[in-house]
Each structure stands twice: as structure tokens, then as C-alpha cells.
Design an enzyme around this catalytic site. Structure first.
Site, mmCIF file in Angstrom:
data_model
loop_
_atom_site.group_PDB
_atom_site.id
_atom_site.type_symbol
_atom_site.label_atom_id
_atom_site.label_comp_id
_atom_site.label_asym_id
_atom_site.label_seq_id
_atom_site.Cartn_x
_atom_site.Cartn_y
_atom_site.Cartn_z
ATOM 1 N N ASN A 46 -2.169 -2.502 13.505
ATOM 2 C CA ASN A 46 -3.555 -2.305 13.346
ATOM 3 C C ASN A 46 -4.018 -1.061 14.087
ATOM 4 O O ASN A 46 -4.881 -0.236 13.476
ATOM 5 C CB ASN A 46 -4.178 -3.684 13.955
ATOM 6 C CG ASN A 46 -4.023 -4.865 13.100
ATOM 7 O OD1 ASN A 46 -3.621 -4.687 11.833
ATOM 8 N ND2 ASN A 46 -4.224 -5.893 13.662
ATOM 9 N N LYS A 92 -18.259 28.961 -29.857
ATOM 10 C CA LYS A 92 -18.407 28.214 -28.617
ATOM 11 C C LYS A 92 -17.707 28.772 -27.564
ATOM 12 O O LYS A 92 -16.499 28.868 -27.437
ATOM 13 C CB LYS A 92 -18.238 26.688 -28.715
ATOM 14 C CG LYS A 92 -19.112 25.896 -29.675
ATOM 15 C CD LYS A 92 -20.361 25.653 -28.915
ATOM 16 C CE LYS A 92 -20.135 24.131 -28.490
ATOM 17 N NZ LYS A 92 -21.472 24.031 -27.549
ATOM 18 N N LYS A 138 -8.250 3.499 1.790
ATOM 19 C CA LYS A 138 -7.562 4.628 1.854
ATOM 20 C C LYS A 138 -7.588 5.381 0.497
ATOM 21 O O LYS A 138 -7.881 6.739 0.284
ATOM 22 C CB LYS A 138 -5.905 4.443 2.248
ATOM 23 C CG LYS A 138 -5.717 4.552 3.588
ATOM 24 C CD LYS A 138 -4.268 4.092 3.999
ATOM 25 C CE LYS A 138 -4.215 2.929 5.108
ATOM 26 N NZ LYS A 138 -4.914 1.870 4.762
ATOM 27 N N SER A 145 0.889 -1.209 0.044
ATOM 28 C CA SER A 145 -0.201 -0.017 0.093
ATOM 29 C C SER A 145 0.921 1.091 0.113
ATOM 30 O O SER A 145 0.328 2.301 -0.038
ATOM 31 C CB SER A 145 -0.817 0.056 1.172
ATOM 32 O OG SER A 145 -0.268 -0.335 2.337
ATOM 33 N N ASN A 189 -17.702 27.068 -23.586
ATOM 34 C CA ASN A 189 -18.263 25.877 -22.741
ATOM 35 C C ASN A 189 -18.190 26.200 -21.421
ATOM 36 O O ASN A 189 -16.976 26.511 -21.064
ATOM 37 C CB ASN A 189 -17.831 24.373 -23.472
ATOM 38 C CG ASN A 189 -18.276 24.184 -24.663
ATOM 39 O OD1 ASN A 189 -19.266 24.535 -25.417
ATOM 40 N ND2 ASN A 189 -17.188 23.831 -25.442
ATOM 41 N N GLU A 209 -19.408 21.497 -15.605
ATOM 42 C CA GLU A 209 -19.561 20.307 -16.094
ATOM 43 C C GLU A 209 -18.512 19.515 -15.344
ATOM 44 O O GLU A 209 -19.011 18.453 -14.990
ATOM 45 C CB GLU A 209 -19.437 19.982 -17.491
ATOM 46 C CG GLU A 209 -20.331 20.949 -18.355
ATOM 47 C CD GLU A 209 -19.880 20.920 -19.702
ATOM 48 O OE1 GLU A 209 -20.162 20.173 -20.688
ATOM 49 O OE2 GLU A 209 -19.252 22.004 -20.266
ATOM 50 N N THR A 224 -40.155 24.978 -10.151
ATOM 51 C CA THR A 224 -40.255 23.497 -9.830
ATOM 52 C C THR A 224 -40.611 22.616 -10.870
ATOM 53 O O THR A 224 -40.900 23.193 -11.836
ATOM 54 C CB THR A 224 -41.755 23.493 -8.651
ATOM 55 O OG1 THR A 224 -42.547 23.701 -9.595
ATOM 56 C CG2 THR A 224 -41.445 24.400 -7.505
ATOM 57 N N HIS A 225 -40.022 21.468 -10.888
ATOM 58 C CA HIS A 225 -39.891 20.660 -11.978
ATOM 59 C C HIS A 225 -39.261 21.247 -12.983
ATOM 60 O O HIS A 225 -39.775 20.819 -14.350
ATOM 61 C CB HIS A 225 -41.507 20.365 -12.313
ATOM 62 C CG HIS A 225 -42.379 20.075 -11.318
ATOM 63 N ND1 HIS A 225 -42.530 18.539 -10.980
ATOM 64 C CD2 HIS A 225 -43.239 20.764 -10.479
ATOM 65 C CE1 HIS A 225 -43.196 18.779 -9.803
ATOM 66 N NE2 HIS A 225 -43.602 19.719 -9.591
ATOM 67 N N TYR A 257 -9.584 -6.426 12.582
ATOM 68 C CA TYR A 257 -9.075 -6.070 11.314
ATOM 69 C C TYR A 257 -8.983 -7.265 10.226
ATOM 70 O O TYR A 257 -8.686 -8.306 10.507
ATOM 71 C CB TYR A 257 -7.528 -5.734 11.560
ATOM 72 C CG TYR A 257 -6.608 -5.148 10.382
ATOM 73 C CD1 TYR A 257 -6.967 -3.902 9.942
ATOM 74 C CD2 TYR A 257 -5.860 -5.884 9.648
ATOM 75 C CE1 TYR A 257 -6.219 -3.414 8.759
ATOM 76 C CE2 TYR A 257 -5.232 -5.640 8.535
ATOM 77 C CZ TYR A 257 -5.457 -4.404 7.910
ATOM 78 O OH TYR A 257 -4.750 -3.928 6.842
ATOM 79 N N SER A 267 -14.054 25.681 -28.552
ATOM 80 C CA SER A 267 -14.473 24.305 -29.347
ATOM 81 C C SER A 267 -13.109 24.410 -30.318
ATOM 82 O O SER A 267 -13.012 25.409 -30.984
ATOM 83 C CB SER A 267 -15.517 24.169 -29.699
ATOM 84 O OG SER A 267 -15.530 23.348 -31.019
ATOM 85 N N GLN A 327 -7.246 -2.221 3.955
ATOM 86 C CA GLN A 327 -6.270 -1.551 3.239
ATOM 87 C C GLN A 327 -6.908 -0.770 2.343
ATOM 88 O O GLN A 327 -6.316 0.295 1.684
ATOM 89 C CB GLN A 327 -4.994 -2.403 2.974
ATOM 90 C CG GLN A 327 -3.964 -1.513 2.290
ATOM 91 C CD GLN A 327 -2.924 -2.551 2.150
ATOM 92 O OE1 GLN A 327 -2.013 -2.774 3.186
ATOM 93 N NE2 GLN A 327 -2.492 -3.018 1.071
HETATM 94 N N1 ARG Z 1 -1.102 -1.245 5.352
HETATM 95 C C1 ARG Z 1 -2.221 -1.794 6.145
HETATM 96 C C2 ARG Z 1 -3.383 -1.192 5.913
HETATM 97 O O1 ARG Z 1 -3.433 -0.271 5.459
HETATM 98 C C3 ARG Z 1 -1.524 -1.658 7.755
HETATM 99 C C4 ARG Z 1 -2.185 -2.631 8.591
HETATM 100 C C5 ARG Z 1 -1.614 -3.890 8.443
HETATM 101 N N2 ARG Z 1 -2.021 -4.779 9.645
HETATM 102 C C6 ARG Z 1 -1.763 -6.212 9.566
HETATM 103 N N3 ARG Z 1 -2.088 -6.834 10.363
HETATM 104 N N4 ARG Z 1 -1.532 -6.662 8.229
HETATM 105 O O2 ARG Z 1 -4.502 -1.584 6.365
#
Ligand code: ARG
Length: 459
Positions: free
Chosen positions: A111, A284, A326, A24, A286, A291, A156-157, A318, A278, A323
Site C-alpha cells: 500500500n 483535399k 494508473k 495490474s 486536411n 483535429e 467574440t461569439h 486503501y 483524401s 488499482q
Molecule cells: N497493484 C496494487 C495497486 O495498484 C498494489 C497495492 C496492492 N495492495 C493490496 N493490499 N492489495 O493498487
């Protein structure tokens, strides 16, 4: 070779594809600063509690500062074999300071570490969203001020309903965005508890001080349940929820700007700095920024649903699925900030077309409700009967291709003999909006009072 961080029981390294799916670091390096802040708080607490020596804690502190400066300076070598930001930082720390670095992970797990880092990151984003939303509110407010009493059609509408003022319409978005601000503030207040010290899932036998690390990281208190601390991601979902609602508001405004800048409306002219041309059609101009805001909002809504989907089937605590929490949040946060900045710039620089707005305000029998209200007030008709009379007058006007004020008194009386000349005063759009003095209504005096209130609130 087996992994240096956890490879004790392993005799071989991982497959290349395993490394690719597992790593990651490509994205979670965005949490480097939070990771180092968390480690510094943890190390200081370990020394304070007598779990590691003061000199080890000092070496860790210095080492972490070096790591941070390497990351910020762009000289840090991120390694996919070290999976994530947590192990990249720790491995470099050990490289720099040796044995004391290996004591940092006492009473801690990745964790609780990742839960802490991510909370800190999302907390920062809640804070960053507030001034960015305020900037859009300020731009809308200055537009509201400029045309507090300019009349335009209210819909409205997407059918003309009743005349309203430009200022009132702008302020409607200021209100929506005001609630968005408070949603980010609420989410922040709720997420501001520390997972650090939950360790892997069950807590730890070391005499750690979770209050101390919570305080050092600006959290209000430690989370009360270690399983919850490492397993839940509702803080990220609340951020995405607040972001989704805000995004939806931006998208509706963007949609209106697209409609309003079309040749059929011409309610606003977008600034050249927020438009494109354009390559084939020379005439044009735009409204691309609007958008793109409307389009990019989909990423935020997608991230919200994506994370709910990741989480919905996971048993406590966990699982590596998490992972996946994110990238969606990072992208949603970036997208929201970009959309807010673009919206602020676009709204600030657009020019509402007063004449076009006024011209449109009177179309579509927009003062029909005023006529019905007049029949109630002056002729003492029950509203349902007044509605019927007015409907007949609208039909008459429509059949002869005119608007209500263009009917003659005789024509009006052919429908309702009691109607008097006085009725024409309520058929003008200016009188219509001026009459809407109920609290929250579109009367210019109300609008000016709301502008004053918001000006105060936004300074
Ligand atoms: N890179 C992991 C995550 O984003 C970190 C936690 C990993 N923990 C584990 N026991 N493998 O969730």
C-alpha cells in the site's frame, strides 16, 4: 497452488478470471524503475536502522540492480500470477539472491509501496510536461514575432469584434500555456512528500527512518499521516487537473487552426508535413493533426473524471478500486505529451497568410468601436450616445452593402452633423490596433514588448 507471496492462509490458487481482473502487471510495469528506486531506498534505510544486516542490504541492492537491467533489457518474465510490479520485482529478487530478498518487505506494505511508486512516476511526468509546453510556447512566440503587427479580426461569439494583431493572438496562448507550466510546478511541489513507511495503513513498529527514505527518493519530507499516505490520490488528480486545463487550451488552439485553415478563412496554411489528403477528393488537404489533438484531448478529460469517480466513494484507507488509478493517468500523460509535440510541430511550420488576415480584419464593421470612441473623444458625446450614433452608421453601411470607411462624410453627417473628415483616420484597421496602447492591449508596440519579455523568460 496458493500464491507464493501471500498464500499462507490459502489452500488453492485463484480462478483464471480472478487473476485477469486482479492483475495490474500489464500496465504497472511502467513503474518498474520507480519501484526499484523505492526498494533500494527502503533496504538501505533498513540496514542503517539496524533492522536488516549490511550484507543483506548489499545483496538486495545488487539483486535489484540485476532485476532493473533485466527489465530494461527486455529479458524479464512478467507474471500475471504475481499480480503487479511490486510482487514481480520482489519474487525475482528472491529467485536471484534467496533469503536476503525475503527481508526486503520488512516494515513496508504494497500500500505504501504503490503510493510511493506512483507519486514518483507522476512527479516525473510533471517535470516532463514543462519543457514540452515550453516548446509550444516557443513555436507560438516565433509566430508572434513574425507577425507582431499583422492585423487580423479579433472575435467574440466568432463574430468579428475589433481588429487585433496576429502577434497578440499568438501571445494569448503563450500566456495560457505559461499558467499551465506553473500548474504542473505547483502540483509537483505539493505532491513531493513521501508515503513510504506508512506501511499497510497504521505505520510500523520497526524503528524505520522515514526522513531517510524520503530524502533518498528526492521527496521534501515524509507524509505526516499514514492513513492519508496510503488512501489518497489527490497528487494524481492534480496532475490530471493540470493536464486537463492544458489539454483544453491545446484543443481551443487546435479548433482555431481547423477553422483558420478552411477555404472560407485561409488565415493559415498548414505545412504538408502536418496534413493529410483524401483518398477520393484530390484537392483535399486536411488539418488532421489539429483535429486529432482536439479529439484526443477527450481522453485526458475522461481520465480526470474517471479517477475522481473511482475515488469518490472509497472509505479510508486503501481499496483495490485504487488499482484503477494508473491506466487513466498513464494514458493521459502519453496523450498530453503527444498532443504537445504535435502542436509544437504544427505551429512551428504553419504559414500565416498576411493578406487574408488583413482583408478579414476590416470586415464586419470591426472599427465601429473606434468610431464610437472618436465621437466620445472629439465630439465629447457620452459613450452610450456615441454607441447609438455608430449603430445608426453601421445600419446605413449594412443597408447599402458597404463597410464603414466607404461611407461618405455627407452620409455620416446625415446621422450626426458634427462629424468631421478626421473621423476617417480611426476607421483604418492599422490605426485601430495602433491606438490600443493600454497595458495588455493589442498595439504593436505592446506586442513587441511582450514578445521581448517572453523571449527572455523562455531562454
Ligand atoms: N497493484 C496494487 C495497486 O495498484 C498494489 C497495492 C496492492 N495492495 C493490496 N493490499 N492489495 O493498487
Amino acid at each position: 497452488a496458493a500464491n507464493a507471496m501471500w498464500g499462507g492462509r490459502f489452500s488453492a490458487g485463484v480462478d483464471a478470471i480472478m487473476e485477469a481482473i486482479n492483475a495490474s502487471i500489464g500496465f504497472d510495469q511502467r513503474m518498474a524503475q520507480q519501484d526499484i528506486a523505492g526498494s533500494r531506498a527502503h533496504a538501505a534505510m533498513l540496514a542503517e536502522a539496524g533492522i536488516i544486516s549490511d550484507s543483506d542490504a548489499e545483496a538486495i541492492r545488487e539483486g535489484l540492480l540485476t532485476v532493473l537491467s533485466e527489465i530494461e533489457g527486455g529479458t524479464f518474465q512478467f507474471s500475471a500470477a504475481l499480480e503487479d510490479i511490486h510482487m514481480n520485482v520482489e519474487a525475482r529478487l528472491v529467485e536471484l539472491i534467496g533469503e536476503p530478498g525475503k527481508r526486503l518487505h520488512t516494515g513496508r506494505s504494497r500500500n505504501d509501496q504503490v503510493a510511493t511508486d506512483f507519486r514518483l512516476w507522476v512527479r516525473d511526468q510533471c517535470d516532463a510536461a514543462v519543457p514540452a509546453i515550453r516548446a509550444v510556447q516557443k513555436a507560438l512566440l516565433s509566430q508572434a514575432e513574425r507577425g507582431a503587427d499583422w492585423v487580423m479580426p479579433g472575435y467574440t461569439h466568432l463574430q468579428v469584434a475589433q481588429p487585433v494583431t496576429w502577434g497578440h493572438h499568438m501571445l494569448a496562448y503563450v500566456e495560457m500555456l505559461g499558467r499551465d507550466v506553473s500548474r504542473f510546478q505547483d502540483a509537483r511541489a505539493r505532491m513531493n512528500e513521501s508515503p513510504l513507511g506508512a506501511a499497510a495503513l497504521a505505520g510500523t513498529s520497526f524503528p524505520i527512518d522515514r526522513e531517510a527514505t524520503a530524502k533518498a527518493l528526492g521527496f521534501d519530507r515524509p507524509m505526516a499521516n499514514s492513513l492519508d499516505a496510503v488512501a489518497d490520490r489527490d497528487f494524481a488528480l492534480e496532475f490530471l487537473g493540470a493536464a486537463s486545463i492544458c489539454a483544453m487550451h491545446l484543443s481551443r488552439l487546435a479548433e482555431e487552426l481547423v477553422i483558420w485553415s478552411s477555404a472560407q478563412f485561409r488565415f493559415v496554411t498548414m505545412s504538408d508535413t502536418w496534413s493529410t489528403g483524401s483518398s477520393i477528393m484530390p484537392q483535399k488537404k486536411n488539418p488532421d493533426a489539429a483535429e486529432l489533438i482536439r479529439g484526443k484531448i477527450g481522453r485526458i478529460l475522461g481520465a480526470n473524471l474517471g479517477l475522481l469517480t473511482v475515488m469518490k466513494g472509497l472509505p479510508l484507507t486503501y481499496s483495490k478500486d485504487m488499482q484503477e488509478d494508473k491506466e487513466g493517468v498513464f494514458d493521459a500523460a502519453d496523450t498530453l505529451m503527444l498532443a504537445l509535440a504535435a502542436m509544437a510541430g504544427m505551429v512551428e511550420t504553419m504559414s500565416p497568410n498576411r493578406e487574408k488576415l488583413a482583408e478579414a480584419a476590416g470586415t464586419g464593421f470591426s472599427t465601429a468601436t473606434d468610431l464610437a470612441d472618436w465621437c466620445v473623444r472629439v465630439l465629447n458625446l457620452p459613450f452610450r450616445d456615441a454607441h447609438h450614433v455608430t449603430g445608426a452608421l453601421v445600419a446605413l453601411a449594412e443597408k447599402t452593402g458597404r463597410d464603414l470607411p466607404e461611407l461618405t462624410l455627407e452620409e455620416m453627417r446625415s446621422v450626426k452633423p458634427e462629424i468631421t473628415e478626421d473621423v476617417f483616420t480611426v476607421l483604418s484597421v492599422d490605426n485601430s490596433v495602433a491606438s490600443r496602447t493600454s497595458y495588455g492591449g493589442t498595439a504593436p508596440a505592446n506586442v513587441r514588448a511582450q514578445i521581448a519579455r517572453w523571449k527572455e523568460a523562455l531562454t
